[in-house]
Design an enzyme around this catalytic site. Structure first.
Site, PDB file in Angstrom:
ATOM      1  N   VAL A  11    -116.030  54.623  30.694  1.00  0.00           N
ATOM      2  CA  VAL A  11    -116.167  53.343  29.997  1.00  0.00           C
ATOM      3  C   VAL A  11    -117.578  53.166  29.442  1.00  0.00           C
ATOM      4  CG1 VAL A  11    -116.120  50.843  30.317  1.00  0.00           C
ATOM      5  CG2 VAL A  11    -114.378  52.265  31.404  1.00  0.00           C
ATOM      6  N   LYS A  35    -125.701  64.598  35.487  1.00  0.00           N
ATOM      7  CA  LYS A  35    -124.878  64.107  34.380  1.00  0.00           C
ATOM      8  C   LYS A  35    -125.754  63.748  33.186  1.00  0.00           C
ATOM      9  CE  LYS A  35    -120.961  61.449  34.882  1.00  0.00           C
ATOM     10  NZ  LYS A  35    -120.217  60.246  35.299  1.00  0.00           N
ATOM     11  N   THR A 121    -114.049  46.846  36.158  1.00  0.00           N
ATOM     12  CA  THR A 121    -112.965  45.978  36.601  1.00  0.00           C
ATOM     13  C   THR A 121    -113.265  45.486  38.014  1.00  0.00           C
ATOM     14  OG1 THR A 121    -111.445  47.210  35.257  1.00  0.00           O
ATOM     15  CG2 THR A 121    -110.479  45.863  36.987  1.00  0.00           C
ATOM     16  N   LYS A 157    -107.782  52.658  26.354  1.00  0.00           N
ATOM     17  CA  LYS A 157    -106.838  53.661  26.836  1.00  0.00           C
ATOM     18  C   LYS A 157    -107.514  55.024  26.723  1.00  0.00           C
ATOM     19  CE  LYS A 157    -103.580  52.488  23.869  1.00  0.00           C
ATOM     20  NZ  LYS A 157    -104.172  51.277  23.297  1.00  0.00           N
ATOM     21  N   LYS A 210    -108.166  40.851  33.075  1.00  0.00           N
ATOM     22  CA  LYS A 210    -108.093  42.313  33.142  1.00  0.00           C
ATOM     23  C   LYS A 210    -107.013  42.773  34.118  1.00  0.00           C
ATOM     24  CE  LYS A 210    -108.798  46.612  32.910  1.00  0.00           C
ATOM     25  NZ  LYS A 210    -109.928  47.469  32.857  1.00  0.00           N
ATOM     26  N   ASN A 214    -103.363  44.723  33.090  1.00  0.00           N
ATOM     27  CA  ASN A 214    -102.935  46.021  33.618  1.00  0.00           C
ATOM     28  C   ASN A 214    -101.717  45.893  34.527  1.00  0.00           C
ATOM     29  OD1 ASN A 214    -104.667  47.591  32.203  1.00  0.00           O
ATOM     30  ND2 ASN A 214    -106.102  47.962  33.864  1.00  0.00           N
ATOM     31  N   TYR A 257     -91.566  52.986  28.331  1.00  0.00           N
ATOM     32  CA  TYR A 257     -91.059  54.345  28.481  1.00  0.00           C
ATOM     33  C   TYR A 257     -90.863  54.713  29.948  1.00  0.00           C
ATOM     34  CZ  TYR A 257     -91.699  55.034  23.544  1.00  0.00           C
ATOM     35  OH  TYR A 257     -91.590  54.931  22.188  1.00  0.00           O
ATOM     36  N   CYS A 266    -106.734  53.354  36.320  1.00  0.00           N
ATOM     37  CA  CYS A 266    -106.658  51.887  36.258  1.00  0.00           C
ATOM     38  C   CYS A 266    -105.403  51.273  36.869  1.00  0.00           C
ATOM     39  CB  CYS A 266    -106.817  51.430  34.824  1.00  0.00           C
ATOM     40  SG  CYS A 266    -108.510  51.635  34.256  1.00  0.00           S
ATOM     41  N   LYS A 328    -101.805  61.639  31.670  1.00  0.00           N
ATOM     42  CA  LYS A 328    -101.168  61.378  30.371  1.00  0.00           C
ATOM     43  C   LYS A 328    -101.794  62.322  29.358  1.00  0.00           C
ATOM     44  CE  LYS A 328    -104.114  57.929  28.334  1.00  0.00           C
ATOM     45  NZ  LYS A 328    -104.218  56.591  27.780  1.00  0.00           N
TER      46      LYS A 328
HETATM   47  C1  UDX Z   1    -115.451  52.381  35.770  1.00  0.00           C
HETATM   48  C2  UDX Z   1    -114.757  51.564  36.868  1.00  0.00           C
HETATM   49  O1  UDX Z   1    -114.279  52.408  37.877  1.00  0.00           O
HETATM   50  C3  UDX Z   1    -113.618  50.756  36.355  1.00  0.00           C
HETATM   51  O2  UDX Z   1    -113.195  49.864  37.348  1.00  0.00           O
HETATM   52  C4  UDX Z   1    -114.002  49.948  35.195  1.00  0.00           C
HETATM   53  O3  UDX Z   1    -112.887  49.380  34.609  1.00  0.00           O
HETATM   54  C5  UDX Z   1    -114.811  50.731  34.201  1.00  0.00           C
HETATM   55  O4  UDX Z   1    -115.859  51.494  34.812  1.00  0.00           O
HETATM   56  P1  UDX Z   1    -115.139  54.784  34.755  1.00  0.00           P
HETATM   57  O5  UDX Z   1    -116.090  54.612  33.627  1.00  0.00           O
HETATM   58  O6  UDX Z   1    -113.921  55.616  34.532  1.00  0.00           O
HETATM   59  O7  UDX Z   1    -114.584  53.364  35.240  1.00  0.00           O
HETATM   60  O8  UDX Z   1    -115.933  55.218  36.065  1.00  0.00           O
HETATM   61  P2  UDX Z   1    -116.708  56.547  36.413  1.00  0.00           P
HETATM   62  O9  UDX Z   1    -116.320  57.644  35.498  1.00  0.00           O
HETATM   63  O10 UDX Z   1    -116.623  56.682  37.878  1.00  0.00           O
HETATM   64  O11 UDX Z   1    -118.218  56.170  35.991  1.00  0.00           O
HETATM   65  C6  UDX Z   1    -119.091  55.393  36.708  1.00  0.00           C
HETATM   66  C7  UDX Z   1    -120.519  55.924  36.476  1.00  0.00           C
HETATM   67  O12 UDX Z   1    -121.438  55.048  37.092  1.00  0.00           O
HETATM   68  C8  UDX Z   1    -120.770  57.304  37.054  1.00  0.00           C
HETATM   69  O13 UDX Z   1    -121.311  58.151  36.078  1.00  0.00           O
HETATM   70  C9  UDX Z   1    -121.800  57.040  38.169  1.00  0.00           C
HETATM   71  O14 UDX Z   1    -122.697  58.120  38.353  1.00  0.00           O
HETATM   72  C10 UDX Z   1    -122.487  55.806  37.656  1.00  0.00           C
HETATM   73  N1  UDX Z   1    -123.136  55.001  38.689  1.00  0.00           N
HETATM   74  C11 UDX Z   1    -122.524  54.691  39.843  1.00  0.00           C
HETATM   75  C12 UDX Z   1    -124.441  54.518  38.459  1.00  0.00           C
HETATM   76  O15 UDX Z   1    -125.039  54.779  37.434  1.00  0.00           O
HETATM   77  N2  UDX Z   1    -125.025  53.738  39.407  1.00  0.00           N
HETATM   78  C13 UDX Z   1    -124.442  53.449  40.603  1.00  0.00           C
HETATM   79  O16 UDX Z   1    -125.042  52.758  41.433  1.00  0.00           O
HETATM   80  C14 UDX Z   1    -123.139  53.948  40.813  1.00  0.00           C
HETATM   81  C1  UDX Z   2    -104.781  51.632  30.922  1.00  0.00           C
HETATM   82  C2  UDX Z   2    -104.612  50.422  29.975  1.00  0.00           C
HETATM   83  O1  UDX Z   2    -103.659  50.729  28.972  1.00  0.00           O
HETATM   84  C3  UDX Z   2    -105.941  50.037  29.376  1.00  0.00           C
HETATM   85  O2  UDX Z   2    -105.807  48.880  28.559  1.00  0.00           O
HETATM   86  C4  UDX Z   2    -106.901  49.769  30.518  1.00  0.00           C
HETATM   87  O3  UDX Z   2    -108.155  49.342  30.086  1.00  0.00           O
HETATM   88  C5  UDX Z   2    -107.038  50.984  31.405  1.00  0.00           C
HETATM   89  O4  UDX Z   2    -105.746  51.338  31.899  1.00  0.00           O
HETATM   90  P1  UDX Z   2    -104.984  54.282  30.664  1.00  0.00           P
HETATM   91  O5  UDX Z   2    -105.003  54.310  32.161  1.00  0.00           O
HETATM   92  O6  UDX Z   2    -105.991  55.079  29.931  1.00  0.00           O
HETATM   93  O7  UDX Z   2    -105.148  52.765  30.152  1.00  0.00           O
HETATM   94  O8  UDX Z   2    -103.566  54.808  30.195  1.00  0.00           O
HETATM   95  P2  UDX Z   2    -102.202  54.226  29.629  1.00  0.00           P
HETATM   96  O9  UDX Z   2    -101.980  54.771  28.277  1.00  0.00           O
HETATM   97  O10 UDX Z   2    -102.125  52.771  29.788  1.00  0.00           O
HETATM   98  O11 UDX Z   2    -101.155  54.942  30.593  1.00  0.00           O
HETATM   99  C6  UDX Z   2    -101.167  54.749  31.993  1.00  0.00           C
HETATM  100  C7  UDX Z   2    -100.033  55.480  32.652  1.00  0.00           C
HETATM  101  O12 UDX Z   2     -98.789  54.862  32.362  1.00  0.00           O
HETATM  102  C8  UDX Z   2     -99.874  56.943  32.246  1.00  0.00           C
HETATM  103  O13 UDX Z   2     -99.633  57.724  33.400  1.00  0.00           O
HETATM  104  C9  UDX Z   2     -98.668  56.933  31.333  1.00  0.00           C
HETATM  105  O14 UDX Z   2     -97.987  58.159  31.364  1.00  0.00           O
HETATM  106  C10 UDX Z   2     -97.845  55.813  31.924  1.00  0.00           C
HETATM  107  N1  UDX Z   2     -96.927  55.170  30.977  1.00  0.00           N
HETATM  108  C11 UDX Z   2     -97.425  54.471  29.917  1.00  0.00           C
HETATM  109  C12 UDX Z   2     -95.563  55.225  31.181  1.00  0.00           C
HETATM  110  O15 UDX Z   2     -95.092  55.846  32.167  1.00  0.00           O
HETATM  111  N2  UDX Z   2     -94.734  54.576  30.313  1.00  0.00           N
HETATM  112  C13 UDX Z   2     -95.194  53.869  29.249  1.00  0.00           C
HETATM  113  O16 UDX Z   2     -94.369  53.296  28.512  1.00  0.00           O
HETATM  114  C14 UDX Z   2     -96.578  53.824  29.038  1.00  0.00           C
END
Ligand code: UDX
Ligand code: UDX
Length: 438
Positions: A11, A35, A121, A157, A210, A214, A257, A266, A328
């Site tokens: 994110v 990283k 989140t 997504k 949020k 979801n 689907y 998520c 996915k």
């Molecule tokens: C994260 C959250 O898990 C999710 O709930 C939210 O919706 C969006 O942000 P994501 O970006 O997928 O999702 O997380 P992740 O890939 O685990 O990245 C978090 C990053 O934060 C990592 O690179 C980690 O090293 C960094 N981090 C963590 C910091 O910079 N400082 C900290 O204290 C802890």
């Molecule tokens: C989701 C939300 O869509 C996004 O808005 C949020 O911020 C983060 O979580 P993401 O997890 O990237 O995004 O994937 P998404 O495309 O939503 O799919 C989630 C899972 O649901 C996948 O495993 C997908 O295969 C499944 N899925 C999706 C189904 O089984 N059926 C569907 O119709 C749609």
């Protein structure tokens, strides 16, 4: 506009690159030194279409930079976003230690007015905790600096994140001051030029939005999976049913689907966390509890169909091919993927497992090592296999050469966990074909 984004995960990195692309001056911060060094060398740690180019372009233009030290850049910023991870605790609630650590650092070093925005989140009430944490640190320093907190959940997504960020359906922002509202309006204006859709609201409502979004999407999927399982039993076709109900504008066509269950970072985590929040308030989310149960069961459906097909001979020593590992298509992310559940079940049954995925092979190796065989391509995976399981609907799986597949397989059995193939066509090649709810 100067902004910092703490947490250069999925994110944080997407948000940082997209903000920079509108001309903002963005600093991405992460505690993970390795990283940050990798990104500085131009290696993007995640697979996301278009992200490499966007990061490179904006780094070159001098609008996007990376650091491991929040304190050294903090007071150059007008807005700081927190996008650090919120992994589920053992009990399913979101773990806020990283979010609050960031708040603490901000409180320890803040010298001027700033808006502190939570993008991760987080459960309702977290913004309040963030405010308290910052204030406590300011009080310790006996400094009286004004700041605002805000909540700006993301709806990206994976695989489509840049598009989602650049032209969002809406942007949800929870604020408690006019100043914060003004600054976030300015920041988001470039993304919403034609049809300005920032929905401002109070902070708890933004935090709740949020989880509700979801959970609603996860509910639709579990509902359809339930309907699909019933369709099989009564002789109906879930695809027809989906077309039939999706054309009702009150229902809509998307996220209906049926398949082998939802995964990702998520849906599973957020559904769990909302159930947990409610439990903590003495309220039971009955619908969501069922959504979770249905999804857990759905991740076993493909394996169960396979076990039924091999009921007589048993699965021991059978070779099973998997097409698709990521949760996915268009991502290498395997968090909560059905593939991991299926691989475990196959191992327990004593199967030999051959896997292929267009991008998630490295991630799979990192997670489970050499406990499965990694195939060169989709045809290599099915060579000598007694069954093929389709778990992720990557485009390259949609029109394979069935002539080749049917020749090299030991037994022509296909279980389609995403309903992308046609029974008639497969049967014309001599396959026994099963799918979900058809
Ligand atoms: C994260 C959250 O898990 C999710 O709930 C939210 O919706 C969006 O942000 P994501 O970006 O997928 O999702 O997380 P992740 O890939 O685990 O990245 C978090 C990053 O934060 C990592 O690179 C980690 O090293 C960094 N981090 C963590 C910091 O910079 N400082 C900290 O204290 C802890
Ligand atoms: C989701 C939300 O869509 C996004 O808005 C949020 O911020 C983060 O979580 P993401 O997890 O990237 O995004 O994937 P998404 O495309 O939503 O799919 C989630 C899972 O649901 C996948 O495993 C997908 O295969 C499944 N899925 C999706 C189904 O089984 N059926 C569907 O119709 C749609």
């Amino acid at each position: 506009m100067n902004i910092a984004i703490v947490g250069t995960g999925y994110v944080g990195l997407v948000s940082g690159a997209c903000f920079a692309d509108t001309g903002a001056s963005v600093t991405c911060v992460d505690v993970d030194t390795e990283k940050i060094e990798r990104i500085k060398r131009g290696e993007i740690p995640i697979y996301e279409p278009g992200l490499d180019e966007l990061v490179l372009k904006n780094v070159k233009a001098g609008r996007l930079r990376f650091t491991t030290s929040l304190e050294s850049v903090l007071n150059d910023q007008q807005i700081v976003f927190s996008a650090v991870g919120t992994p589920p605790d053992e009990d399913g609630s979101a773990d806020l230690k990283y979010v609050l650590q960031v708040a603490k650092t901000i409180g320890q070093h803040l010298n001027k007015y700033m808006v502190v925005v939570t993008k991760s989140t987080v459960p309702v009430g977290t913004a309040k905790l963030v405010r308290q944490t910052i204030q406590t640190e300011l009080d310790k320093r006996q400094t009286d600096i004004k700041f605002d907190v805000a909540s700006n959940p993301e709806f990206l997504k994976e695989g489509n994140a840049i598009k989602d960020f650049m032209s969002p359906d809406r942007v949800v922002v929870g604020v408690e001051s006019e100043m914060a509202k003004e600054m976030l309006t300015r920041l988001y204006k470039p993304f919403l030029i034609n049809n300005f859709r920032v929905i401002f609201m109070d902070i708890p409502s933004a935090e709740m939005t949020k989880y509700a979004a979801n959970s609603m999407l996860a509910t639709r999927i579990s509902f359809m999976n339930d309907i699909a399982n019933l369709c099989e039993r009564v002789g109906a076709d879930v695809n027809m049913v989906r077309a039939g109900i999706g054309s009702d504008t009150r229902i809509g066509r998307k996220f209906l689907y049926a398949g082998c269950g939802y995964g990702g970072s998520c849906f599973p985590k957020d559904v769990k966390a909302l159930i947990k929040t409610a439990d903590g308030m003495g309220y039971s989310m009955e619908v969501l509890k069922a959504v979770e149960r249905v999804n857990d069961a759905q991740k076993h459906v493909v394996f169960n169909k396979l076990a039924i097909a091999f009921a007589k001979e048993g699965l021991e020593n059978k070779t099973v091919a998997l097409w698709g590992l990521s949760f996915k298509p268009e991502t290498d992310d395997m968090r909560e993927s059905t593939a991991l559940v299926t691989i475990d079940l196959l191992k327990q049954a004593g199967c030999k497992i051959k896997v292929y995925d267009p991008v998630a092979m490295t991630e799979c190796k990192r997670r489970i090592g050499d406990t499965v065989i990694y195939a060169r391509d989709l045809y290599d995976a099915v060579n000598d296999a007694d069954a093929l399981l389709l778990l992720t609907e990557w485009n390259e799986f949609r029109l394979p050469n069935w002539e080749i597949v049917s020749k090299v397989m030991n037994k022509k059995l296909l279980i389609d966990g995403r309903n992308i193939f046609e029974k008639k066509e497969l049967e014309s090649y001599g396959f026994e074909y099963h799918s979900i709810g058809r």
